[in-house]
Write a protein that holds these residues in place. Structure first.
Motif, mmCIF file in Angstrom:
data_model
loop_
_atom_site.group_PDB
_atom_site.id
_atom_site.type_symbol
_atom_site.label_atom_id
_atom_site.label_comp_id
_atom_site.label_asym_id
_atom_site.label_seq_id
_atom_site.Cartn_x
_atom_site.Cartn_y
_atom_site.Cartn_z
ATOM 1 N N ALA A 133 -4.210 8.373 -1.337
ATOM 2 C CA ALA A 133 -3.582 7.225 -1.988
ATOM 3 C C ALA A 133 -2.557 7.697 -3.012
ATOM 4 O O ALA A 133 -2.767 8.689 -3.714
ATOM 5 C CB ALA A 133 -4.638 6.361 -2.661
ATOM 6 N N ARG A 153 0.840 -1.201 0.000
ATOM 7 C CA ARG A 153 0.000 0.000 0.000
ATOM 8 C C ARG A 153 0.871 1.245 0.000
ATOM 9 O O ARG A 153 1.824 1.349 0.764
ATOM 10 C CB ARG A 153 -0.937 -0.004 1.208
ATOM 11 N N GLU A 201 -1.910 -2.136 -9.565
ATOM 12 C CA GLU A 201 -2.784 -1.348 -8.702
ATOM 13 C C GLU A 201 -4.217 -1.841 -8.815
ATOM 14 O O GLU A 201 -4.732 -2.092 -9.916
ATOM 15 C CB GLU A 201 -2.714 0.136 -9.069
ATOM 16 N N GLU A 220 -9.281 -0.235 -5.183
ATOM 17 C CA GLU A 220 -8.594 0.309 -4.014
ATOM 18 C C GLU A 220 -7.394 1.126 -4.481
ATOM 19 O O GLU A 220 -6.287 0.602 -4.594
ATOM 20 C CB GLU A 220 -8.126 -0.808 -3.085
ATOM 21 N N THR A 264 -3.415 0.679 -3.631
ATOM 22 C CA THR A 264 -3.181 -0.697 -3.190
ATOM 23 C C THR A 264 -2.685 -1.516 -4.376
ATOM 24 O O THR A 264 -3.356 -1.585 -5.407
ATOM 25 C CB THR A 264 -4.464 -1.328 -2.620
ATOM 26 N N SER A 279 0.725 5.559 0.059
ATOM 27 C CA SER A 279 -0.068 6.754 0.315
ATOM 28 C C SER A 279 0.875 7.946 0.440
ATOM 29 O O SER A 279 2.087 7.817 0.253
ATOM 30 C CB SER A 279 -0.924 6.586 1.582
#
Length: 286
Positions: free
Chosen positions: A70, A55, A90, A94, A97, A57
């Motif tokens: 994100a 993940r 990706e 999401e 993610t 961000s």
């Protein structure tokens, strides 16, 4: 006290009170967003491969109350020491993610994470750590308490290998809720080295001793093998997060992860890249 003595005291009191009521407005802080990397590659001990998730961000302003943004559109891959690459795609549902299916993680091999995002290239390398089996999961009071059956904590026993140094990280779930998560009350990772018990059997260890469990609850404990560098990172991070500002607290400082920015070295990413095997036990509280 004479009137001459009272007047200076009153004046001093007014000065002190006015000083306490002064409002300080903080503004104009320089803020440079940083990439946040949550990359924990893990597979169960004895299992050949497993699906993996990374993940990404972006850090928020210190006064922001908004959810983390994100990091979309990144190129993410992991290379082994034979230069074989696994691409992470990706998720369309999401943002930020990135997933890879059935990734092989050979123990003892070097794995390198590479990320390309917004013109910068990031890199981190870890050795895939061998897992250690837990012997049992049960429920007991703390060692200095009278066991009433209503003060139980999740307790494990584990035999530590004597032929190598080991470093551990534990996770725990109660009825499917993970104790350490972005919105949880528990914010410190439980980590430990085997310096004091190398080669011994630890018979009653309670990773999250602050959490009582009740009859009927389903408890799951995961024990993840981590590197010494990861152990030191989480130890320093927990010390900073738990710092209460007392004279006995650790000095405030930034905690540096292992994800370097190759393009712009001064703009390092936040977070840590981990790779290791885990063992897991699950049991319902009697």
């Amino acid at each position: 006290m004479s009137k001459r003595g009272v007047l200076p005291v009153l004046l001093m009191s007014l000065l002190v009170l006015s000083g306490c009521e002064r409002v300080v407005n903080v503004s104009g802080l320089d803020y440079e967003p940083r990439l946040v990397v949550e990359a924990r590659l893990e597979r169960e001990r004895g299992v050949a491969s497993a699906d993996q998730v990374i993940r990404l961000s972006v850090t928020q302003d210190v006064f922001s109350t908004a959810a983390a943004t994100a990091a979309r559109g990144a190129t993410v891959r992991v290379l082994d020491d034979a230069n074989r690459a696994t691409l992470f795609a990706e998720s369309p549902r999401e943002p930020g993610t990135y997933r890879a299916a059935a990734m092989a993680l050979p123990v003892g091999r070097a794995l390198t994470l590479e990320i390309e995002w917004e013109g910068d290239r990031y890199r981190a390398t870890e050795i895939m750590q061998p897992g250690v089996a837990m012997d049992s999961l049960f429920f007991r009071a703390e060692f200095d308490e009278v066991d009433t059956g209503r003060n139980w904590r999740a307790t494990i026993s584990v035999k530590d290998p004597g032929d190598q140094r080991n470093f551990y990280l534990w996770d725990q779930w109660i009825d499917g809720r993970r104790l350490v998560s972005p919105d949880s009350e528990e914010f410190s990772r439980v980590v430990q080295s085997d310096d004091r018990f190398n080669g011994s059997t630890v018979r009653q260890f309670q990773p999250y001793s602050d959490w009582l469990v009740s009859s009927g609850q389903l408890v799951r404990v995961r024990q993840l093998a981590i590197s010494e560098q990861a152990f030191r990172f989480y130890t320093a991070l927990s010390a900073q997060v738990g710092n209460n500002g007392s004279p006995f607290g650790v000095p405030i400082s930034s905690v540096r992860g292992n994800v370097a920015n190759i393009t712009t070295p001064s703009r390092r990413a936040v977070g840590y890249f981990i790779a290791g095997e885990y063992t897991e036990l699950e049991r319902r509280v009697p």
